[in-house]
Design a protein around this motif. Structure first.
Motif, PDB file in Angstrom:
ATOM      1  N   CYS A 190       7.126  -1.800 -12.155  1.00  0.00           N
ATOM      2  CA  CYS A 190       7.919  -2.974 -11.772  1.00  0.00           C
ATOM      3  C   CYS A 190       8.879  -2.630 -10.645  1.00  0.00           C
ATOM      4  O   CYS A 190       9.118  -1.463 -10.332  1.00  0.00           O
ATOM      5  CB  CYS A 190       8.660  -3.542 -12.979  1.00  0.00           C
ATOM      6  N   GLY A 191       9.437  -3.660 -10.019  1.00  0.00           N
ATOM      7  CA  GLY A 191      10.322  -3.422  -8.890  1.00  0.00           C
ATOM      8  C   GLY A 191      11.245  -4.600  -8.620  1.00  0.00           C
ATOM      9  O   GLY A 191      11.043  -5.705  -9.122  1.00  0.00           O
ATOM     10  N   ILE A 192      12.268  -4.324  -7.809  1.00  0.00           N
ATOM     11  CA  ILE A 192      13.201  -5.359  -7.361  1.00  0.00           C
ATOM     12  C   ILE A 192      13.749  -4.904  -6.001  1.00  0.00           C
ATOM     13  O   ILE A 192      13.929  -3.707  -5.761  1.00  0.00           O
ATOM     14  CB  ILE A 192      14.345  -5.573  -8.379  1.00  0.00           C
ATOM     15  N   SER A 193      13.971  -5.856  -5.092  1.00  0.00           N
ATOM     16  CA  SER A 193      14.465  -5.498  -3.765  1.00  0.00           C
ATOM     17  C   SER A 193      15.937  -5.100  -3.799  1.00  0.00           C
ATOM     18  O   SER A 193      16.711  -5.583  -4.627  1.00  0.00           O
ATOM     19  CB  SER A 193      14.265  -6.659  -2.792  1.00  0.00           C
ATOM     20  N   LEU A 194      16.293  -4.234  -2.855  1.00  0.00           N
ATOM     21  CA  LEU A 194      17.679  -3.797  -2.676  1.00  0.00           C
ATOM     22  C   LEU A 194      18.116  -4.134  -1.252  1.00  0.00           C
ATOM     23  O   LEU A 194      17.298  -4.147  -0.332  1.00  0.00           O
ATOM     24  CB  LEU A 194      17.783  -2.274  -2.858  1.00  0.00           C
ATOM     25  N   ASP A 252      12.414  -1.812  -1.839  1.00  0.00           N
ATOM     26  CA  ASP A 252      12.336  -2.069  -3.275  1.00  0.00           C
ATOM     27  C   ASP A 252      12.656  -0.824  -4.101  1.00  0.00           C
ATOM     28  O   ASP A 252      12.235   0.286  -3.751  1.00  0.00           O
ATOM     29  CB  ASP A 252      10.919  -2.527  -3.662  1.00  0.00           C
ATOM     30  N   PHE A 253      13.362  -1.033  -5.181  1.00  0.00           N
ATOM     31  CA  PHE A 253      13.492  -0.041  -6.247  1.00  0.00           C
ATOM     32  C   PHE A 253      12.250  -0.191  -7.120  1.00  0.00           C
ATOM     33  O   PHE A 253      11.898  -1.299  -7.518  1.00  0.00           O
ATOM     34  CB  PHE A 253      14.757  -0.334  -7.052  1.00  0.00           C
ATOM     35  N   SER A 254      11.552   0.899  -7.393  1.00  0.00           N
ATOM     36  CA  SER A 254      10.313   0.845  -8.179  1.00  0.00           C
ATOM     37  C   SER A 254      10.412   1.759  -9.398  1.00  0.00           C
ATOM     38  O   SER A 254      10.946   2.869  -9.311  1.00  0.00           O
ATOM     39  CB  SER A 254       9.131   1.275  -7.301  1.00  0.00           C
ATOM     40  N   TYR A 255       9.884   1.266 -10.513  1.00  0.00           N
ATOM     41  CA  TYR A 255       9.998   1.989 -11.785  1.00  0.00           C
ATOM     42  C   TYR A 255       8.697   1.809 -12.565  1.00  0.00           C
ATOM     43  O   TYR A 255       8.186   0.692 -12.679  1.00  0.00           O
ATOM     44  CB  TYR A 255      11.177   1.404 -12.566  1.00  0.00           C
ATOM     45  N   THR A 256       8.151   2.903 -13.076  1.00  0.00           N
ATOM     46  CA  THR A 256       6.937   2.851 -13.889  1.00  0.00           C
ATOM     47  C   THR A 256       7.231   3.452 -15.257  1.00  0.00           C
ATOM     48  O   THR A 256       7.820   4.533 -15.349  1.00  0.00           O
ATOM     49  CB  THR A 256       5.780   3.599 -13.203  1.00  0.00           C
ATOM     50  N   THR A 257       6.816   2.739 -16.299  1.00  0.00           N
ATOM     51  CA  THR A 257       7.133   3.178 -17.659  1.00  0.00           C
ATOM     52  C   THR A 257       6.003   2.770 -18.602  1.00  0.00           C
ATOM     53  O   THR A 257       5.112   2.008 -18.234  1.00  0.00           O
ATOM     54  CB  THR A 257       8.473   2.535 -18.112  1.00  0.00           C
ATOM     55  N   SER A 258       6.030   3.307 -19.819  1.00  0.00           N
ATOM     56  CA  SER A 258       4.993   2.944 -20.788  1.00  0.00           C
ATOM     57  C   SER A 258       5.263   1.545 -21.346  1.00  0.00           C
ATOM     58  O   SER A 258       6.409   1.093 -21.415  1.00  0.00           O
ATOM     59  CB  SER A 258       4.953   3.961 -21.928  1.00  0.00           C
ATOM     60  N   TYR A 259       4.190   0.862 -21.725  1.00  0.00           N
ATOM     61  CA  TYR A 259       4.313  -0.444 -22.369  1.00  0.00           C
ATOM     62  C   TYR A 259       3.146  -0.588 -23.338  1.00  0.00           C
ATOM     63  O   TYR A 259       1.981  -0.529 -22.923  1.00  0.00           O
ATOM     64  CB  TYR A 259       4.281  -1.580 -21.333  1.00  0.00           C
ATOM     65  N   VAL A 267      12.882   4.580  -4.457  1.00  0.00           N
ATOM     66  CA  VAL A 267      13.161   3.466  -3.548  1.00  0.00           C
ATOM     67  C   VAL A 267      12.171   3.571  -2.397  1.00  0.00           C
ATOM     68  O   VAL A 267      12.025   4.647  -1.793  1.00  0.00           O
ATOM     69  CB  VAL A 267      14.611   3.517  -3.008  1.00  0.00           C
ATOM     70  N   MET A 268      11.460   2.496  -2.105  1.00  0.00           N
ATOM     71  CA  MET A 268      10.476   2.530  -1.026  1.00  0.00           C
ATOM     72  C   MET A 268      10.752   1.403  -0.032  1.00  0.00           C
ATOM     73  O   MET A 268      11.294   0.356  -0.378  1.00  0.00           O
ATOM     74  CB  MET A 268       9.064   2.383  -1.586  1.00  0.00           C
ATOM     75  N   ARG A 269      10.376   1.675   1.213  1.00  0.00           N
ATOM     76  CA  ARG A 269      10.417   0.631   2.236  1.00  0.00           C
ATOM     77  C   ARG A 269       8.978   0.383   2.678  1.00  0.00           C
ATOM     78  O   ARG A 269       8.240   1.331   2.931  1.00  0.00           O
ATOM     79  CB  ARG A 269      11.244   1.076   3.438  1.00  0.00           C
TER      80      ARG A 269
END
Length: 207
Positions: free
Chosen positions: A132-136, A118-125, A98-100
């Protein structure tokens, strides 16, 4: 203020949402801006009354290095002219946090500085990566900032099959800036910001 969510189901849902955006047919998008570095399209968002933007361009570098410059970490502040501060508030595992962060004023300060959590997530594709991310709704809003909200956003970075030292970078951004803003100003700023993102990123990768 909401408590922090369980990261695993949120990460899974976020990834699935971005993959769905990535499969939207070309006919649903309208070109918003075109530069030598990137093309930006838009379509009405399903999440709020604004637009979902899609940006795409070729970047001359390997996928991992590009994504390291985009995701939360030490590189991003160095080159992203829009971002003025970034703090990692919580780390769940190596690829999840989670980053501000705060952004500079835009359009001669018609758009005042904004703050996001934002909640941030990095994964293979496929052969590359998705960050990717979404605000909290988390943490106190600091004075002098309007708290903005990012609906599901993300960047797909995939190496070119015939040239692995080049990557195709595709972003999906839908930011609700909030506050009293004319929608036309927001739309102008978003298209330009996304196009500039590519040119700034390319310069940073060359240094």
């Amino acid at each position: 203020m909401d408590p922090l969510p369980n990261p695993a189901p949120l990460a899974s849902k976020l990834r699935n949402t971005l993959v769905r955006y990535h499969s939207i047919g070309d006919g649903e998008w309208r070109v918003a801006k075109k530069t030598k570095d990137a093309t930006v399209w838009r379509k009405p968002s399903e999440e709020f009354s604004g637009y979902l933007y899609k940006a795409q361009g070729l970047v001359e570098d390997v996928t991992n290095r590009i994504v390291d410059h985009i995701r939360p970490g030490p590189y991003r502040l160095d080159w992203d002219s829009l971002m003025t501060s970034m703090d990692i508030m919580e780390t769940f595992e190596e690829n999840c946090c989670v980053m501000r962060y705060t952004t500079a004023g835009q359009l001669w300060n018609i758009i005042a500085p904004r703050e996001f959590v934002d909640f941030s997530y990095t994964t293979s594709y496929e052969d590359g990566l998705l960050t990717c991310g979404i605000s909290l709704d988390y943490g106190e809003v600091r004075p002098n900032f309007v708290r903005g909200f990012n609906h599901p956003c993300g960047w797909f970075c995939v190496p070119l099959k015939d040239s692995p030292s080049h990557s195709l970078l595709t972003g999906y951004i839908q930011t609700e800036l909030r506050g009293m803003l004319p929608q036309s100003a927001v739309d102008t700023a978003m298209s330009s910001t996304l196009a500039n993102f590519y040119s700034d990123l390319k310069k940073a990768l060359k240094t």
